[in-house]
Each structure stands twice: as C-alpha cells, then as structure tokens.
Design a protein around this motif. Structure first.
Motif, PDB file in Angstrom:
ATOM      1  N   GLY A 145       0.425   6.289  -7.639  1.00 38.27           N
ATOM      2  CA  GLY A 145       0.334   7.690  -6.902  1.00 38.27           C
ATOM      3  C   GLY A 145       1.644   7.782  -6.037  1.00 38.27           C
ATOM      4  O   GLY A 145       1.376   8.467  -4.508  1.00 38.27           O
ATOM      5  N   SER A 146       2.499   6.536  -5.279  1.00 33.96           N
ATOM      6  CA  SER A 146       2.851   6.361  -4.040  1.00 33.96           C
ATOM      7  C   SER A 146       3.501   7.431  -3.798  1.00 33.96           C
ATOM      8  O   SER A 146       4.028   7.821  -3.028  1.00 33.96           O
ATOM      9  N   LEU A 147       4.365   8.181  -4.779  1.00 34.51           N
ATOM     10  CA  LEU A 147       4.899  10.105  -4.752  1.00 34.51           C
ATOM     11  C   LEU A 147       4.724  10.885  -4.603  1.00 34.51           C
ATOM     12  O   LEU A 147       4.796  12.183  -3.982  1.00 34.51           O
ATOM     13  N   TYR A 148       3.282  10.733  -4.340  1.00 32.66           N
ATOM     14  CA  TYR A 148       1.883  12.204  -3.935  1.00 32.66           C
ATOM     15  C   TYR A 148       2.182  12.582  -2.818  1.00 32.66           C
ATOM     16  O   TYR A 148       1.872  13.455  -3.245  1.00 32.66           O
ATOM     17  N   SER A 162       0.885  -1.381  -0.037  1.00 26.09           N
ATOM     18  CA  SER A 162       0.185  -0.009   0.085  1.00 26.09           C
ATOM     19  C   SER A 162       0.976   0.776  -0.388  1.00 26.09           C
ATOM     20  O   SER A 162       2.445   1.470   0.997  1.00 26.09           O
ATOM     21  N   VAL A 163      -0.443   2.533  -0.513  1.00 31.67           N
ATOM     22  CA  VAL A 163       0.947   3.697  -0.795  1.00 31.67           C
ATOM     23  C   VAL A 163       1.432   4.339   1.265  1.00 31.67           C
ATOM     24  O   VAL A 163       2.407   4.274   1.415  1.00 31.67           O
ATOM     25  N   LEU A 164       0.286   4.310   1.510  1.00 31.46           N
ATOM     26  CA  LEU A 164       0.887   4.477   3.320  1.00 31.46           C
ATOM     27  C   LEU A 164       1.262   3.460   3.867  1.00 31.46           C
ATOM     28  O   LEU A 164       2.725   4.283   4.722  1.00 31.46           O
ATOM     29  N   GLU A 165       1.753   2.151   3.404  1.00 32.47           N
ATOM     30  CA  GLU A 165       2.741   1.652   4.030  1.00 32.47           C
ATOM     31  C   GLU A 165       4.294   2.306   3.200  1.00 32.47           C
ATOM     32  O   GLU A 165       5.334   2.626   4.570  1.00 32.47           O
ATOM     33  N   PHE A 166       4.650   2.390   2.574  1.00 29.14           N
ATOM     34  CA  PHE A 166       4.757   2.549   1.835  1.00 29.14           C
ATOM     35  C   PHE A 166       5.436   3.869   2.379  1.00 29.14           C
ATOM     36  O   PHE A 166       6.920   4.606   2.635  1.00 29.14           O
ATOM     37  N   GLU A 167       4.469   4.987   1.904  1.00 29.90           N
ATOM     38  CA  GLU A 167       4.907   6.628   2.978  1.00 29.90           C
ATOM     39  C   GLU A 167       5.634   6.515   4.410  1.00 29.90           C
ATOM     40  O   GLU A 167       6.241   7.400   4.680  1.00 29.90           O
ATOM     41  N   ARG A 168       4.575   5.285   4.851  1.00 26.26           N
ATOM     42  CA  ARG A 168       5.752   5.260   6.792  1.00 26.26           C
ATOM     43  C   ARG A 168       6.522   4.761   6.829  1.00 26.26           C
ATOM     44  O   ARG A 168       7.568   4.954   7.385  1.00 26.26           O
ATOM     45  N   GLY A 169       6.938   3.895   6.184  1.00 23.96           N
ATOM     46  CA  GLY A 169       8.151   3.191   6.175  1.00 23.96           C
ATOM     47  C   GLY A 169       9.651   3.511   4.648  1.00 23.96           C
ATOM     48  O   GLY A 169      10.585   3.469   5.601  1.00 23.96           O
ATOM     49  N   ILE A 172      -0.167  11.841  -0.885  1.00 23.51           N
ATOM     50  CA  ILE A 172      -1.841  11.562  -0.870  1.00 23.51           C
ATOM     51  C   ILE A 172      -2.195  10.406   0.084  1.00 23.51           C
ATOM     52  O   ILE A 172      -3.828  10.470   0.289  1.00 23.51           O
ATOM     53  N   ALA A 173      -1.931   9.936   0.839  1.00 22.33           N
ATOM     54  CA  ALA A 173      -2.385   8.432   2.031  1.00 22.33           C
ATOM     55  C   ALA A 173      -1.723   9.505   2.898  1.00 22.33           C
ATOM     56  O   ALA A 173      -2.723   9.658   4.324  1.00 22.33           O
ATOM     57  N   ALA A 174      -0.172   9.784   3.396  1.00 22.75           N
ATOM     58  CA  ALA A 174       0.350  10.221   4.965  1.00 22.75           C
ATOM     59  C   ALA A 174       0.335  11.765   4.672  1.00 22.75           C
ATOM     60  O   ALA A 174       0.870  12.197   5.736  1.00 22.75           O
ATOM     61  N   GLY A 175       0.307  12.717   3.391  1.00 20.62           N
ATOM     62  CA  GLY A 175       0.436  13.784   3.738  1.00 20.62           C
ATOM     63  C   GLY A 175       2.715  14.019   3.153  1.00 20.62           C
ATOM     64  O   GLY A 175       2.722  14.518   3.109  1.00 20.62           O
ATOM     65  N   ARG A 176       3.060  12.648   2.964  1.00 25.81           N
ATOM     66  CA  ARG A 176       4.958  12.671   2.929  1.00 25.81           C
ATOM     67  C   ARG A 176       4.938  11.904   1.147  1.00 25.81           C
ATOM     68  O   ARG A 176       4.980  11.060   1.003  1.00 25.81           O
TER      69      ARG A 176
END
Length: 303
Positions: A130-133, A91-98, A135-139
């Motif tokens: 859209g993992s770089l945008y 998920s994008v959320l996991e990516f942004e957090r990790g 959009i999930a955690a604001g990162r």
C-alpha cells in the motif's frame, strides 16, 4: 450475488512463493496473481506465465523492499527510490518521505514495460504494501496511478465501500478516502472491486492454522453483495525462507488454506462465486457521469 477475487500477491518474490502460486494457478484454486517486477524471483515467474500463456496475471507495483534478508533495487535506479544501503525502502513511511514523484511514475512505467516485454497481457494492477495510498504520511500517489491504469486499460485494487466487519473499517477516514479515490477512478474509466477484505499477515497471539481457517471461512458467510477482493501471500514450507521472513508460517497457512476442501465447500455453501479481474473489468466500471458528480461533491466537502 456475491463474487470474490482471490489474488496471490508477491508473485516473483522468491522460489518458494513462486512454486506455491504456480500450483494454485495451475489448479485454478485462486483467481489471479500479481508480479513483482523488481524482485529476485521475477524472471522465473514471468517466464512460467509466458510459457503457459497465463491470462489472469496482474502487476504488483513495487516501491518497497521490507525484509532484512531479502532486498531488491528499483528498475530505474533513481536515488530517491532507495535507502542508504542502495535498496528500495523497507517501510512505507520512508518511501513517502523520500521518493520523488516523477521517479515513482518512471519506475511504475518501467515495471509495466518489463512485464509486457515477456508477452504477458496484464489484467489488473495493485500495490505492494500500500505504498502508493498515502497511509503513512499522507502523501498519496493514487491520482497518478489511476491515470496510469486508465492509460494501460486495466482495473486497479482500491475499493468503493468499506465492509463494516473488515479490519480496514478501523482506519480513521478510510470511508471518505475510498469514496474520493473510487470517484476519481470512475471519472477516468478505471474499474474497481466494490470491497477489499483484509486480514493480519502476521501470526497473532494464540493463532493456529485451524483458528485462521475458521476466521476466513466465517468471512465468506458475511461477504457483502457485489464484487469483493481478498489477497494472500502463499508460500511453500521452505527452511531458507522461514529463516529470512518473519511470520513466514502464515504464508504457508494461506497456501494450505487454498488447498483445503473445507474452504471450497464453504464458498459453495455461502453462495460465493470465484471470479477474476476480467469480471471486474467487465462489471466494475462506474458510469462516468455519476463518478464526476461524486468526485465534485467530495472535492467541495470541507469536513
């Protein structure tokens, strides 16, 4: 004038995706495709592009691996880019957090160099899921990516404005985010499309191929003036892939739509010209003076 880029995402994901995208590119029924360097079907897709001297291929910057039955690892092997199973995050959320930002940029450089190593001249770049945008955690990694695109001298898939009739318009704060990102792109000299058009990639309740076709054709008649991009994920009717990927049938529909005479007749009737990212590179660059002024205004805004 109304110009449209139809890009095939996920080139290199699987043999079924590759076969569909290759066919559409051969028949010139789509504008372009973007390669997934870490995915298992990449070598087949890249070798085909090299053999044909394909001139409308971009880079699908890939930091996630979403399907349970079809996973891949990063090229660089950095631990911060992988989940507990050792694959890229689902998920994008996991990516942004990790993910560590330095590791992200090193991975993007590796993906670029791998594609270039096949002798493919990259015409543009975009981003898987859209993992770089942010959009999930604001990162967001948009500033770093735009600096890479400026260095690579390629356009990137973000957009200047939001079309009122598109699903992107329902995202809170999207217009300001688009304005700020496009101003930064203009400051760096990175070309962009004016609009990005999207549609649900899963089958919604009651949806059929015919209703899906009507929806897409209707959008052609309401396309805004300027350069728009839409993206599809075409695939063949492959039993193994249909078993592995949720809503795989929607990908078959997207492939079928690009072969449908009604689609191409509607484009002509609606006055829509199919172009590729080389057109965006030539006509999608904002003056740096104007972009700098817009960016300064956005950064000074408090609300």
């Amino acid at each position: 004038m109304k110009y449209l880029v139809i890009n095939c995402d996920d080139f290199g994901q699987s043999p079924a995706m590759n076969a569909a995208i290759m066919h559409l590119l051969e028949e010139r029924l789509v504008s372009s495709a973007t390669l997934m360097a870490p995915a298992p079907g990449f070598e087949e897709a890249a070798a085909w592009c090299r053999k044909r001297g394909q001139t409308n291929i971009g880079l699908h910057l890939t930091l996630t691996s979403e399907f349970d039955a079809l996973r891949w690892k990063s090229l660089t092997g950095d631990p911060s880019l992988h989940d507990e199973q050792g694959y890229m995050y689902q998920s994008v959320l996991e990516f942004e957090r990790g993910a560590n930002t330095k590791a992200v940029m090193k991975e993007l450089d590796a993906q670029y160099e791998l594609v270039r190593g096949y002798g493919i001249k990259i015409t543009h770049a975009d981003n898987h899921m859209g993992s770089l945008y942010g959009i999930a955690a604001g990162r967001s990694h948009i500033p770093q990516v735009l600096m890479r695109c400026a260095r690579w001298k390629v356009p990137f898939r973000i957009f200047r404005r939001v079309h009122a009739g598109d699903v992107l318009a329902t995202i809170e704060g999207v217009e300001r985010a688009a304005s700020k990102a496009s101003a930064l792109a203009g400051t760096l000299g990175v070309a962009l499309p004016d609009y990005l058009l999207s549609h649900p990639f899963e089958i919604v309740e009651g949806e059929t191929y015919e209703s899906f076709k009507r929806e897409i054709i209707a959008k052609l008649y309401h396309l805004p003036e300027g350069i728009s991009e839409t993206y599809i994920h075409p695939g063949l009717d492959d039993p193994a892939m249909m078993a592995a990927i949720p809503h795989w049938e929607k990908r078959v529909w997207e492939y079928r739509l690009m072969l449908d005479d009604d689609m191409h007749a509607a484009m002509k009737d609606a006055g829509v010209t199919l172009v590729d990212y080389r057109y965006i590179a030539a006509h999608g660059r904002e003056s740096r003076f104007r972009a700098v002024r817009r960016l300064a205004a956005e950064l000074l805004r408090r609300t």
